[in-house]
Write a protein that holds these residues in place. Structure first.
Motif, PDB file in Angstrom:
ATOM      1  N   ASP A  67       0.808  -1.228   0.000  1.00 49.40           N
ATOM      2  CA  ASP A  67       0.000   0.000   0.000  1.00 49.40           C
ATOM      3  C   ASP A  67       0.835   1.269   0.000  1.00 49.40           C
ATOM      4  O   ASP A  67       0.326   2.351  -0.289  1.00 49.40           O
ATOM      5  CB  ASP A  67      -0.912   0.025   1.224  1.00 49.40           C
ATOM      6  CG  ASP A  67      -0.124   0.002   2.542  1.00 49.40           C
ATOM      7  OD1 ASP A  67       0.850  -0.777   2.637  1.00 49.40           O
ATOM      8  OD2 ASP A  67      -0.478   0.763   3.467  1.00 49.40           O
ATOM      9  N   VAL A 103      -5.458   2.312  -5.305  1.00 52.50           N
ATOM     10  CA  VAL A 103      -5.548   1.069  -6.075  1.00 52.50           C
ATOM     11  C   VAL A 103      -4.473   1.054  -7.152  1.00 52.50           C
ATOM     12  O   VAL A 103      -3.823   0.034  -7.401  1.00 52.50           O
ATOM     13  CB  VAL A 103      -6.949   0.912  -6.700  1.00 52.50           C
ATOM     14  CG1 VAL A 103      -7.007  -0.332  -7.579  1.00 52.50           C
ATOM     15  CG2 VAL A 103      -8.016   0.845  -5.616  1.00 52.50           C
ATOM     16  N   ARG A 134      -8.843   2.794   4.532  1.00 49.50           N
ATOM     17  CA  ARG A 134      -8.818   2.963   3.076  1.00 49.50           C
ATOM     18  C   ARG A 134      -7.739   2.125   2.412  1.00 49.50           C
ATOM     19  O   ARG A 134      -7.916   1.650   1.293  1.00 49.50           O
ATOM     20  CB  ARG A 134      -8.618   4.435   2.714  1.00 49.50           C
ATOM     21  CG  ARG A 134      -9.835   5.316   2.921  1.00 49.50           C
ATOM     22  CD  ARG A 134      -9.641   6.688   2.285  1.00 49.50           C
ATOM     23  NE  ARG A 134      -8.603   7.465   2.920  1.00 49.50           N
ATOM     24  CZ  ARG A 134      -7.436   7.793   2.352  1.00 49.50           C
ATOM     25  NH1 ARG A 134      -7.164   7.388   1.120  1.00 49.50           N
ATOM     26  NH2 ARG A 134      -6.548   8.527   3.006  1.00 49.50           N
ATOM     27  N   GLU A 137      -8.953  -1.366   1.855  1.00 42.31           N
ATOM     28  CA  GLU A 137      -9.896  -1.415   0.733  1.00 42.31           C
ATOM     29  C   GLU A 137      -9.155  -1.331  -0.602  1.00 42.31           C
ATOM     30  O   GLU A 137      -9.491  -2.050  -1.562  1.00 42.31           O
ATOM     31  CB  GLU A 137     -10.897  -0.270   0.869  1.00 42.31           C
ATOM     32  CG  GLU A 137     -11.796  -0.384   2.101  1.00 42.31           C
ATOM     33  CD  GLU A 137     -12.473   0.926   2.463  1.00 42.31           C
ATOM     34  OE1 GLU A 137     -12.277   1.919   1.730  1.00 42.31           O
ATOM     35  OE2 GLU A 137     -13.184   0.963   3.484  1.00 42.31           O
ATOM     36  N   ALA A 138      -8.132  -0.472  -0.696  1.00 41.99           N
ATOM     37  CA  ALA A 138      -7.369  -0.327  -1.940  1.00 41.99           C
ATOM     38  C   ALA A 138      -6.621  -1.614  -2.277  1.00 41.99           C
ATOM     39  O   ALA A 138      -6.590  -2.051  -3.440  1.00 41.99           O
ATOM     40  CB  ALA A 138      -6.388   0.841  -1.825  1.00 41.99           C
ATOM     41  N   ARG A 140      -7.344  -4.678  -1.311  1.00 41.62           N
ATOM     42  CA  ARG A 140      -8.309  -5.721  -1.700  1.00 41.62           C
ATOM     43  C   ARG A 140      -8.782  -5.522  -3.138  1.00 41.62           C
ATOM     44  O   ARG A 140      -8.909  -6.489  -3.897  1.00 41.62           O
ATOM     45  CB  ARG A 140      -9.496  -5.717  -0.737  1.00 41.62           C
ATOM     46  CG  ARG A 140      -9.188  -6.377   0.595  1.00 41.62           C
ATOM     47  CD  ARG A 140     -10.359  -6.299   1.543  1.00 41.62           C
ATOM     48  NE  ARG A 140     -10.138  -7.088   2.753  1.00 41.62           N
ATOM     49  CZ  ARG A 140     -10.768  -6.900   3.889  1.00 41.62           C
ATOM     50  NH1 ARG A 140     -11.673  -5.936   3.993  1.00 41.62           N
ATOM     51  NH2 ARG A 140     -10.509  -7.658   4.941  1.00 41.62           N
ATOM     52  N   GLU A 141      -9.025  -4.271  -3.521  1.00 39.18           N
ATOM     53  CA  GLU A 141      -9.492  -4.019  -4.890  1.00 39.18           C
ATOM     54  C   GLU A 141      -8.402  -4.353  -5.909  1.00 39.18           C
ATOM     55  O   GLU A 141      -8.678  -4.955  -6.947  1.00 39.18           O
ATOM     56  CB  GLU A 141      -9.928  -2.568  -5.036  1.00 39.18           C
ATOM     57  CG  GLU A 141     -10.511  -2.261  -6.408  1.00 39.18           C
ATOM     58  CD  GLU A 141     -11.079  -0.866  -6.524  1.00 39.18           C
ATOM     59  OE1 GLU A 141     -11.261  -0.404  -7.677  1.00 39.18           O
ATOM     60  OE2 GLU A 141     -11.341  -0.227  -5.479  1.00 39.18           O
ATOM     61  N   ALA A 142      -7.168  -3.960  -5.630  1.00 43.73           N
ATOM     62  CA  ALA A 142      -6.073  -4.254  -6.555  1.00 43.73           C
ATOM     63  C   ALA A 142      -5.822  -5.754  -6.659  1.00 43.73           C
ATOM     64  O   ALA A 142      -5.598  -6.286  -7.755  1.00 43.73           O
ATOM     65  CB  ALA A 142      -4.804  -3.537  -6.109  1.00 43.73           C
ATOM     66  N   ALA A 144      -8.000  -8.096  -6.192  1.00 49.82           N
ATOM     67  CA  ALA A 144      -9.156  -8.768  -6.800  1.00 49.82           C
ATOM     68  C   ALA A 144      -8.996  -8.946  -8.301  1.00 49.82           C
ATOM     69  O   ALA A 144      -9.620  -9.828  -8.902  1.00 49.82           O
ATOM     70  CB  ALA A 144     -10.428  -7.991  -6.494  1.00 49.82           C
ATOM     71  N   ALA A 145      -8.152  -8.124  -8.930  1.00 46.86           N
ATOM     72  CA  ALA A 145      -7.930  -8.250 -10.372  1.00 46.86           C
ATOM     73  C   ALA A 145      -7.306  -9.596 -10.732  1.00 46.86           C
ATOM     74  O   ALA A 145      -7.403 -10.042 -11.876  1.00 46.86           O
ATOM     75  CB  ALA A 145      -7.036  -7.113 -10.861  1.00 46.86           C
TER      76      ALA A 145
END
Length: 396
Positions: A67, A103, A134, A137-138, A140-142, A144-145
């Motif tokens: 991060d 992200v 935050r 969350e960032a 996890r989103e990155a 998830a790709a």
């Protein structure tokens, strides 16, 4: 992000042996057979020509900070004061201006990890009163790709301390309730100046919420060893055997041999693991002593291209090389062991089974041009292909 599945990787070598074919189904290695490199299905969907390359298990980055990086942004000159507290202040002063965490920057870091062969990660992610959750969350989103092709576990990390920042205990508790696998700590004595208080707070949350603990411990010598003893006592008192890790832990290599022996025996009895980023200016965690005691440990890249340091490439094999070279390891058995620690042996540190390249193991596979495992370690050649959970994540 599309990652095609591999069904067969033909004509590869395991530790420099004869060519074999690795068969894969649903992300699992289902067969390892004598190579049939001339088979008619070589060009079929899912069949990969391994070209006689060496196959290793995917690398496990057991201590990362995905991060924090400014990777993907223009070059950021190193600034601020040195030391842990100085770097914390500098990072807090500049991260918002650089959009950290995000992200996009996290995705850059993950991309570098993957192309260098990493398929499983335990990453510390900053949580504090400024950034909140935050960063989690960032990340996890990155991640998830990549779907289930890249294993990512998160440690909620209080980079600015626990007790010295009111509200941090509640924030760590919130992160634990939000599903992180671990909560972290930082130099209970050196930063919070209250090792008993910090560790009691962390272990209480971990026990209540069913998560693990991963503590950054930079404090040296007898002070660091004292905190290792406290971590051992807390692990026993809270019934968290097998769920606690000490990161860095330089003190272990700095105390006398008899004290180190006692600490290692106590760590092993509770399956308290260790992780190292193989710092060049400090003594390395002793391989033979850790193995003899049965203390599991892994390697990590730490932060790369961030406000702490401009260094780092994301190459976990490079960290393994650094550890081996700094430790003076030259014998084949030791070099093989270092690669094993960088790969299959450390899979549990990222929440996976320690399978390796065996039938029934998770299909995390790295292909590179090397004669054998030792040659791969000492040269760290470019990765030719990276397969995560049976899916092709990178091909050079």
């Amino acid at each position: 992000m599309h990652h095609p599945a591999a069904s067969v990787i033909r004509n590869v070598r395991l530790d420099g042996g004869s060519p074999v074919d690795i068969r894969i189904a649903d992300g699992v290695i289902t067969g390892i057979d004598d190579s049939a490199a001339a088979a008619s299905d070589t060009a079929s969907d899912g069949v990969v020509d391994g070209r006689g390359l060496l196959a290793l298990s995917g690398f496990v980055n057991a201590h990362a900070h995905v991060d924090k990086s400014w990777w993907g942004l223009p070059w950021q000159s190193y600034g601020g004061e040195g030391g842990t507290d100085g770097r914390i202040r500098h990072e807090r002063a500049r991260r918002d201006e650089l959009g950290i965490p995000s992200v996009a920057t996290t995705a850059h870091v993950l991309r570098e990890f993957v192309r260098h062969g990493t398929t499983a990660i335990r990453t510390h992610v900053d949580v504090d009163l400024g950034v909140g959750l935050r960063g989690i969350e960032a990340v996890r989103e990155a991640a998830a790709a990549y779907g289930d092709a890249l294993q990512v576990q998160i440690v909620a990390f209080p980079q600015d301390g626990v007790l010295r920042r009111p509200g941090m205990i509640d924030m760590l508790d919130s992160a634990a309730q939000a599903g992180v696998e671990f909560i972290g700590g930082l130099d209970p004595a050196g930063i919070d100046r209250d090792p008993v208080g910090q560790l009691d707070a962390l272990f209480r949350i971990a026990s209540d919420r069913g998560v693990g603990i991963d503590v950054h411990l930079h404090d040296p010598g007898d002070l660091g060893a004292f905190q290792i003893e406290l971590i051992i006592e807390c692990t026993l008192a809270h019934g968290l055997a097998g769920r606690v890790n000490i990161a860095h832990g330089f003190a272990l290599a700095q105390v006398d041999a008899a004290h180190r022996h006692d600490l290692l025996q106590a760590l092993a009895a509770l399956d308290i693991t260790m992780t190292t980023v193989a710092p060049l200016r400090l003594p390395q965690l002793p391989l033979q002593e850790l193995d003899a005691a049965g203390v599991r440990f892994g390697f990590g890249t730490d932060g790369i291209r961030d406000l702490w340091s401009p260094y780092g490439t994301g190459d976990l094999l490079g960290i393994a090389w650094q550890y081996a070279r700094a430790s003076g390891l030259v014998r084949d058995d030791d070099l093989r062991r270092v690669v094993e620690i960088a790969t299959s042996a450390s899979a549990p540190l990222a929440g996976l089974h320690a399978g390796g390249l065996v039938v029934g193991g998770r299909a995390d596979i790295v292909l590179l041009d090397a004669e054998n495992v030792m040659d791969a370690l000492v040269r760290a050649p470019e990765r030719e292909m990276v397969v995560g959970n049976g899916r092709i994540l990178f091909e050079r």
